[in-house]
Enzyme design. Structure first.
Site, PDB file in Angstrom:
ATOM      1  N   ARG A  22       0.836  -1.211   0.000  1.00  0.00           N
ATOM      2  CA  ARG A  22       0.000   0.000   0.000  1.00  0.00           C
ATOM      3  C   ARG A  22       0.869   1.258   0.000  1.00  0.00           C
ATOM      4  O   ARG A  22       0.513   2.288  -0.545  1.00  0.00           O
ATOM      5  CB  ARG A  22      -0.976  -0.018   1.183  1.00  0.00           C
ATOM      6  CG  ARG A  22      -1.803   1.260   1.302  1.00  0.00           C
ATOM      7  CD  ARG A  22      -3.086   1.112   2.130  1.00  0.00           C
ATOM      8  NE  ARG A  22      -2.990   0.174   3.229  1.00  0.00           N
ATOM      9  CZ  ARG A  22      -2.332   0.397   4.381  1.00  0.00           C
ATOM     10  NH1 ARG A  22      -1.722   1.545   4.581  1.00  0.00           N
ATOM     11  NH2 ARG A  22      -2.292  -0.521   5.327  1.00  0.00           N
ATOM     12  N   ASP A  36      -9.442  17.923 -15.055  1.00  0.00           N
ATOM     13  CA  ASP A  36      -9.654  16.525 -15.429  1.00  0.00           C
ATOM     14  C   ASP A  36      -9.273  16.418 -16.902  1.00  0.00           C
ATOM     15  O   ASP A  36      -9.986  16.904 -17.779  1.00  0.00           O
ATOM     16  CB  ASP A  36     -11.122  16.140 -15.193  1.00  0.00           C
ATOM     17  CG  ASP A  36     -11.391  14.664 -15.495  1.00  0.00           C
ATOM     18  OD1 ASP A  36     -10.651  14.073 -16.302  1.00  0.00           O
ATOM     19  OD2 ASP A  36     -12.360  14.118 -14.938  1.00  0.00           O
ATOM     20  N   LYS A  70      -9.368   5.273 -19.536  1.00  0.00           N
ATOM     21  CA  LYS A  70      -9.785   5.711 -20.860  1.00  0.00           C
ATOM     22  C   LYS A  70      -8.594   5.723 -21.824  1.00  0.00           C
ATOM     23  O   LYS A  70      -8.056   4.680 -22.127  1.00  0.00           O
ATOM     24  CB  LYS A  70     -10.489   7.066 -20.746  1.00  0.00           C
ATOM     25  CG  LYS A  70     -11.492   7.158 -19.568  1.00  0.00           C
ATOM     26  CD  LYS A  70     -12.677   6.243 -19.702  1.00  0.00           C
ATOM     27  CE  LYS A  70     -13.522   6.129 -18.433  1.00  0.00           C
ATOM     28  NZ  LYS A  70     -13.945   7.367 -17.797  1.00  0.00           N
TER      29      LYS A  70
HETATM   30  C1  LIG Z   1     -14.437   7.794 -16.523  1.00  0.00           C
HETATM   31  C2  LIG Z   1     -14.169   9.164 -16.068  1.00  0.00           C
HETATM   32  C3  LIG Z   1     -13.892   9.461 -14.717  1.00  0.00           C
HETATM   33  C4  LIG Z   1     -13.954   8.402 -13.641  1.00  0.00           C
HETATM   34  O1  LIG Z   1     -12.960   7.447 -13.761  1.00  0.00           O
HETATM   35  P1  LIG Z   1     -13.119   5.897 -13.327  1.00  0.00           P
HETATM   36  O2  LIG Z   1     -11.824   5.307 -13.738  1.00  0.00           O
HETATM   37  O3  LIG Z   1     -14.302   5.344 -14.041  1.00  0.00           O
HETATM   38  O4  LIG Z   1     -13.324   5.914 -11.831  1.00  0.00           O
HETATM   39  C5  LIG Z   1     -13.583  10.764 -14.396  1.00  0.00           C
HETATM   40  N1  LIG Z   1     -13.570  11.739 -15.324  1.00  0.00           N
HETATM   41  C6  LIG Z   1     -13.843  11.513 -16.610  1.00  0.00           C
HETATM   42  C7  LIG Z   1     -13.798  12.620 -17.589  1.00  0.00           C
HETATM   43  C8  LIG Z   1     -14.153  10.216 -17.024  1.00  0.00           C
HETATM   44  O5  LIG Z   1     -14.450   9.991 -18.318  1.00  0.00           O
END
Ligand SMILES: *Cc1c(COP(=O)(O)O)cnc(C)c1O
Length: 384
Positions: free
Chosen positions: A51, A177, A202
């Site tokens: 961890r 983000d 993604k």
């Molecule tokens: C998918 C996504 C998230 C969340 O991520 P996870 O890996 O599903 O927890 C946050 N921001 C954006 C823009 C996303 O497409």
């Protein structure tokens, strides 16, 4: 890794030195929960317990820091786990956060269902409207400005540098983000942002086979706080997940070039289509954020949304009737996906001001042959 090398080179080599004992070109996956000590406190390479640190996770973190041009990166079990850890590091009850009114539905749910009950308050605004952002800021309590650009699913563009300038006047932390653009197309830290977050699930992972998240920071102080909570809360990525993400990132530059050129071509083909009311893609010259996107992004990415004529019925039929574009949540993988946000990714924001119109369908354009993809989309529209 030294910043002398260009992005595609760093994507392959940063944090990826060969194994010194065997010469294995690909560093091993350290599947271990703990590390033997040479006498009490005699840690090898500083490793004690998984961890707190694992060499495979460290190699991913070094890679991510290099690609975003950050001081330090932290990797998590999911994008939301990273966001949660970051927000806990910088907010306390009484603080206020300003975020775009079209952020990822899960981000809004995290703040509104977990942080608001804890005592944080939230305002959502149109991040493309700088006056609206200024008006939403509360000089005494706003601590975080949360930007997502391009946004999901309407592909709105926010001017990162202009928002940074507004936030800096009152010392607000700027978080971007960067999931939709990926560090290959957009580098928010170089535009003055303090923190970048990713769902590495993604484009970074890129093959729809692993969940993960990342937080990249540019100050020692923040690195200390996030690092402590990564360990103290423990939502870390496992070694196998970290390794898969590294493996995906090696081809990020070539994949995103292809995602972007495929999407640009399909978007241009869809403009003015008789079955559509609108095409949302920042690479189109009449997109309201086109000029800003052209300035702050290298290309326009692989995500397109469309508004289907006739509303919910035709929109759902369109989403359900393609062959190559498979109906699924998520995005950014090599394979094309289609999503109906109102019932899928954005179901949790129904009834809020983040609600997505019922005629909107989102395409994650993959790296298959552009002719095949175009025929798939046009064929589905023809059948409506
Ligand atoms: C998918 C996504 C998230 C969340 O991520 P996870 O890996 O599903 O927890 C946050 N921001 C954006 C823009 C996303 O497409």
């Amino acid at each position: 890794m030294t910043e002398q090398f260009a992005f595609p080179t760093r994507a392959i080599h940063a944090g990826q030195e060969f194994d010194p004992t065997t010469g294995a070109v690909v560093p091993p996956i350290y599947m271990t929960s703990t590390f033997v000590q040479d006498g009490i406190g005699g840690f090898r390479g500083g490793y004690e317990y998984n961890r707190g640190g694992n060499p495979t996770r460290d190699s991913l973190q070094e890679l991510l820091a290099s690609l975003e041009g950050g001081l330090k990166a932290f990797s998590f079990a999911s994008g939301l786990a990273g966001e949660d850890t970051l927000l806990r590091s910088v907010l306390k009850p009484g603080d206020h956060i300003v975020m775009g009114n079209d952020v990822y539905g899960g981000t809004h749910r995290l703040v509104s269902r977990v942080f608001i009950p804890w005592g944080v308050s939230l305002s959502t605004v149109n991040m493309s409207d700088l006056d609206a952002v200024r008006a939403a800021i509360r000089p005494d309590s706003t601590k975080v400005l949360w930007i997502e650009t391009p946004s999901n699913p309407l592909m709105k563009i926010s001017d990162i540098a202009a928002l940074v300038e507004i936030a800096k006047q009152t010392g607000i932390l700027v978080v971007v983000d960067n999931t939709f653009a990926s560090p290959y197309l957009q580098q928010p830290l170089s535009l003055g942002a303090d923190v970048v977050v990713h769902s590495t699930t993604k484009y970074l992972g890129g093959h729809s086979d692993v969940l993960g998240g990342a937080v990249i920071v540019n100050s020692e102080e923040l690195a200390e706080k996030v690092g402590f909570l990564q360990f103290g809360v423990g939502a870390v990525s496992g070694a196998m997940d970290a390794w898969l993400t590294v493996r995906g990132i090696k081809t990020l530059a070539v994949r995103v070039d292809r995602h972007s050129s495929n999407a640009q071509s399909i978007a241009e083909r869809l403009v003015g289509h008789p079955k559509l009311d609108a095409v949302y893609y920042p690479g189109l010259p009449d997109h309201p954020g086109h000029d800003i996107a052209a300035r702050q992004m290298k290309a326009f990415g692989g995500m397109i949304s469309v508004a289907v004529k006739g509303g919910v019925g035709p929109a759902k039929r369109f989403a359900e009737s393609m062959e190559l574009f498979q109906l699924a949540e998520s995005l950014g993988g090599v394979e094309s996906l289609v999503c109906y946000p109102s019932d899928m990714t954005h179901a949790s924001v129904r009834g809020t001001d983040l609600e997505v119109p019922e005629n909107v369908v989102r395409l994650s354009v993959g790296i298959e042959d552009v002719g095949d993809l175009t025929a798939d989309v046009l064929g589905a529209l023809d059948r409506l």
